[in-house]
Design a protein around this motif. Structure first.
Motif, mmCIF file in Angstrom:
data_model
loop_
_atom_site.group_PDB
_atom_site.id
_atom_site.type_symbol
_atom_site.label_atom_id
_atom_site.label_comp_id
_atom_site.label_asym_id
_atom_site.label_seq_id
_atom_site.Cartn_x
_atom_site.Cartn_y
_atom_site.Cartn_z
ATOM 1 N N VAL A 1 1.946 -3.271 24.978
ATOM 2 C CA VAL A 1 3.092 -3.159 24.054
ATOM 3 C C VAL A 1 2.624 -3.266 22.609
ATOM 4 C CG1 VAL A 1 5.192 -4.309 23.271
ATOM 5 C CG2 VAL A 1 4.787 -3.992 25.720
ATOM 6 N N LEU A 2 1.724 -4.209 22.335
ATOM 7 C CA LEU A 2 1.208 -4.379 20.974
ATOM 8 C C LEU A 2 0.414 -3.154 20.527
ATOM 9 C CD1 LEU A 2 0.124 -8.142 21.030
ATOM 10 C CD2 LEU A 2 2.159 -7.142 19.983
ATOM 11 N N ASP A 3 -0.340 -2.548 21.445
ATOM 12 C CA ASP A 3 -1.057 -1.306 21.100
ATOM 13 C C ASP A 3 -0.080 -0.202 20.722
ATOM 14 O OD1 ASP A 3 -3.453 -2.539 21.570
ATOM 15 O OD2 ASP A 3 -3.650 -1.782 23.640
ATOM 16 N N PHE A 4 0.998 -0.098 21.491
ATOM 17 C CA PHE A 4 2.007 0.929 21.203
ATOM 18 C C PHE A 4 2.637 0.698 19.827
ATOM 19 C CE2 PHE A 4 6.427 2.304 21.209
ATOM 20 C CZ PHE A 4 6.316 3.645 21.570
ATOM 21 N N LEU A 5 2.998 -0.573 19.538
ATOM 22 C CA LEU A 5 3.598 -0.894 18.238
ATOM 23 C C LEU A 5 2.619 -0.641 17.103
ATOM 24 C CD1 LEU A 5 5.415 -4.233 19.131
ATOM 25 C CD2 LEU A 5 6.462 -1.993 18.774
ATOM 26 N N ASP A 6 1.359 -0.933 17.349
ATOM 27 C CA ASP A 6 0.342 -0.728 16.324
ATOM 28 C C ASP A 6 0.234 0.747 15.935
ATOM 29 O OD1 ASP A 6 -1.585 -1.682 14.587
ATOM 30 O OD2 ASP A 6 -3.212 -1.233 15.980
ATOM 31 N N GLN A 7 0.453 1.617 16.916
ATOM 32 C CA GLN A 7 0.338 3.057 16.665
ATOM 33 C C GLN A 7 1.593 3.658 16.036
ATOM 34 O OE1 GLN A 7 -0.717 4.825 20.401
ATOM 35 N NE2 GLN A 7 -2.637 3.663 20.588
ATOM 36 N N HIS A 8 2.752 3.089 16.304
ATOM 37 C CA HIS A 8 4.002 3.731 15.913
ATOM 38 C C HIS A 8 4.760 3.020 14.793
ATOM 39 C CE1 HIS A 8 3.160 5.378 19.937
ATOM 40 N NE2 HIS A 8 3.817 6.458 19.513
ATOM 41 N N LEU A 9 4.466 1.759 14.495
ATOM 42 C CA LEU A 9 5.175 1.057 13.433
ATOM 43 C C LEU A 9 4.639 1.481 12.065
ATOM 44 C CD1 LEU A 9 5.503 -2.613 14.722
ATOM 45 C CD2 LEU A 9 7.355 -0.995 14.336
ATOM 46 N N PRO A 10 5.486 1.406 11.042
ATOM 47 C CA PRO A 10 4.994 1.681 9.682
ATOM 48 C C PRO A 10 3.896 0.688 9.296
ATOM 49 C CG PRO A 10 7.390 1.682 9.758
ATOM 50 C CD PRO A 10 6.927 1.216 11.087
ATOM 51 N N GLU A 11 3.114 1.077 8.284
ATOM 52 C CA GLU A 11 1.951 0.311 7.870
ATOM 53 C C GLU A 11 2.292 -1.138 7.486
ATOM 54 O OE1 GLU A 11 -2.027 -0.289 7.369
ATOM 55 O OE2 GLU A 11 -1.069 1.583 8.025
ATOM 56 N N GLN A 12 3.457 -1.348 6.839
ATOM 57 C CA GLN A 12 3.783 -2.684 6.357
ATOM 58 C C GLN A 12 4.057 -3.672 7.489
ATOM 59 O OE1 GLN A 12 5.437 0.073 5.780
ATOM 60 N NE2 GLN A 12 7.694 -0.143 5.761
ATOM 61 N N PHE A 13 4.353 -3.149 8.694
ATOM 62 C CA PHE A 13 4.640 -4.044 9.821
ATOM 63 C C PHE A 13 3.399 -4.354 10.675
ATOM 64 C CE2 PHE A 13 8.846 -2.037 9.090
ATOM 65 C CZ PHE A 13 9.541 -3.185 8.777
ATOM 66 N N VAL B 1 1.913 -7.286 13.877
ATOM 67 C CA VAL B 1 1.334 -6.999 15.199
ATOM 68 C C VAL B 1 0.024 -7.763 15.374
ATOM 69 C CG1 VAL B 1 0.421 -5.211 16.713
ATOM 70 C CG2 VAL B 1 2.449 -4.745 15.320
ATOM 71 N N GLU B 2 -0.803 -7.758 14.309
ATOM 72 C CA GLU B 2 -2.070 -8.487 14.384
ATOM 73 C C GLU B 2 -1.837 -9.985 14.564
ATOM 74 O OE1 GLU B 2 -5.041 -7.229 14.649
ATOM 75 O OE2 GLU B 2 -4.073 -5.262 14.663
ATOM 76 N N LYS B 3 -0.797 -10.497 13.861
ATOM 77 C CA LYS B 3 -0.465 -11.914 14.017
ATOM 78 C C LYS B 3 -0.062 -12.223 15.460
ATOM 79 C CE LYS B 3 0.246 -16.044 12.372
ATOM 80 N NZ LYS B 3 -0.873 -16.895 11.932
ATOM 81 N N ALA B 4 0.682 -11.292 16.077
ATOM 82 C CA ALA B 4 1.095 -11.476 17.469
ATOM 83 C C ALA B 4 -0.111 -11.496 18.398
ATOM 84 C CB ALA B 4 2.070 -10.378 17.874
#
Length: 392
Positions: free
Chosen positions: A362-374, A378-381
């Protein structure tokens, strides 16, 4: 033993290697209720009253079952195991085993009445292992409480309301309660013609390393018991040989010449008359037998002294052997429970690993699709995820 593993084993959702499936039909299930439903039945009313007093949502308890499941102080339920005798005198299928099963049934049927604050939801008598034994799973229910829910889960308070006070680490409420249950089972067992009984109690607070250590101690005890039994057998052989020698001496004493029949007279020339040749031969034989008997008596006295010196030490060894046997019977279930624990621990680790893999995906998916500021979020998670056991 974890909750899920013990219940599945008790109800034979899975069977260990020591279970004889052909005899599982002889098992007796006294009750088998869904634990979550039992929690709703016991605590919903008190939970609603507790939440009504809380103004902030964060202070309310949405689900009491989940609240206790995640608690570090209380358990969802506890288990106790009761057994009469051992494989030697109460094995399943033997007359002693049938009497033990009848006594355990009577004990099980009166358990809830004796323990009004221990809500039994699962109780099974196993007849498909080495010896009959009873599994009792229950929720400790404390009522009229001033802290938390008015009716809540608390082993300490539940047993206290039943009259059991803790006197420190050596005499906890659990130990005091278990002694009372053992006494109740003792009375029932004696009514079923058991003179000497060995009662096994549950160990709900023992962790896996303790089981392993106990199993190792059990193996060492078994070796010592075997050595003691061999020495006792050798002494018993000597005792039987001594009994044979005593019988021999008694037989020797019965073989005596008829001395009254011998009336020797001395002639003027110094010869002896009135004694036949046969009588002389018999006297010689008696002298020889007497000398042999005296020698045998001396040997027997020495042997008897040696045996007498060994008796105190062998009595002590026999006492130690009996104590080891008792420990062996008391810990017989430990090896089986270790197996259950290891299987359940493996299952839990598999679930944990799959959950971590899913979260990582899930975190990999968010890392690829979320805007840069978010992405820093993801890294904190990722940093909050636990390190896998292999890396630790």
């Amino acid at each position: 033993m974890t909750g899920r593993g013990s219940i599945r084993h008790n109800n034979r959702s899975f069977s260990a290697a020591n279970v004889d499936r052909s005899r599982s039909g002889q098992n007796v299930t006294f009750c088998n209720e869904d634990l979550k439903k039992v929690y709703h039945e016991l605590f919903d009313e008190a939970l609603a009253a507790y939440n009504a007093k809380k103004k902030k949502t964060r202070d309310k308890i949405p689900d009491y079952y989940e609240h206790i499941r995640q608690s570090k102080q209380e358990k969802l339920f506890h288990e106790a195991i009761f057994q009469i005798g051992n494989l030697t005198d109460c094995g399943c299928g033997s007359p002693g085993g049938e009497r033990a099963a009848a006594a355990l049934k009577e004990f099980a049927e009166s358990f809830q009445e004796r323990n009004p604050h221990l809500r039994v939801f699962n109780m099974v008598l196993h007849m498909d292992e080495a010896t009959p034994h009873l599994h009792v799973d229950f929720v400790p229910v404390a009522t009229e409480q001033s802290r938390g829910l008015s009716t809540r889960v608390s082993m300490k308070q539940a047993l206290k309301q039943q009259g059991f006070e803790g006197l420190g680490r050596k005499q906890t409420e659990w130990k005091a309660w278990m002694e009372r249950e053992k006494e109740a089972l003792t009375e029932i067992a004696q009514a079923h013609e058991f003179e000497i009984i060995s009662l096994g109690g549950g160990r709900p607070h023992m962790e896996l390393p303790e089981y392993r250590a106990a199993a190792q101690r059990l193996e060492a005890v078994q070796e010592q018991v075997i050595a003691a039994e061999q020495e006792i057998a050798a002494l018993e052989k000597q005792r039987k040989a001594l009994q044979g020698n005593v019988k021999l001496l008694k037989a020797v004493e019965k073989v005596k010449p008829d001395l009254d029949a011998i009336q020797p007279e001395k002639t003027l020339t110094g010869a002896v008359k009135g004694v036949t040749v046969e009588q002389v031969k018999e006297l010689k034989a008696a002298v020889i037998r007497g000398a042999a008997a005296e020698q045998k008596v001396r040997e027997l006295k020495v042997e008897n002294q040696q045996l007498q010196q060994k008796i105190p030490s062998m009595k002590e060894k026999l006492k130690e052997a009996q104590e080891r046997k008792r420990l062996e019977n008391e810990n017989r279930q430990l090896k089986v429970q270790v197996e259950y624990l290891e299987k359940d621990l493996s299952w839990e680790r598999g679930i944990s690993a799959r959950l971590q893999e899913g979260i990582g995906a899930v975190l990999d998916f968010l890392d690829q699709h979320l805007p840069e500021q978010f992405r820093p979020l993801v890294e904190k998670a990722r940093e909050l995820l636990p390190v896998p056991e292999v890396q630790q």
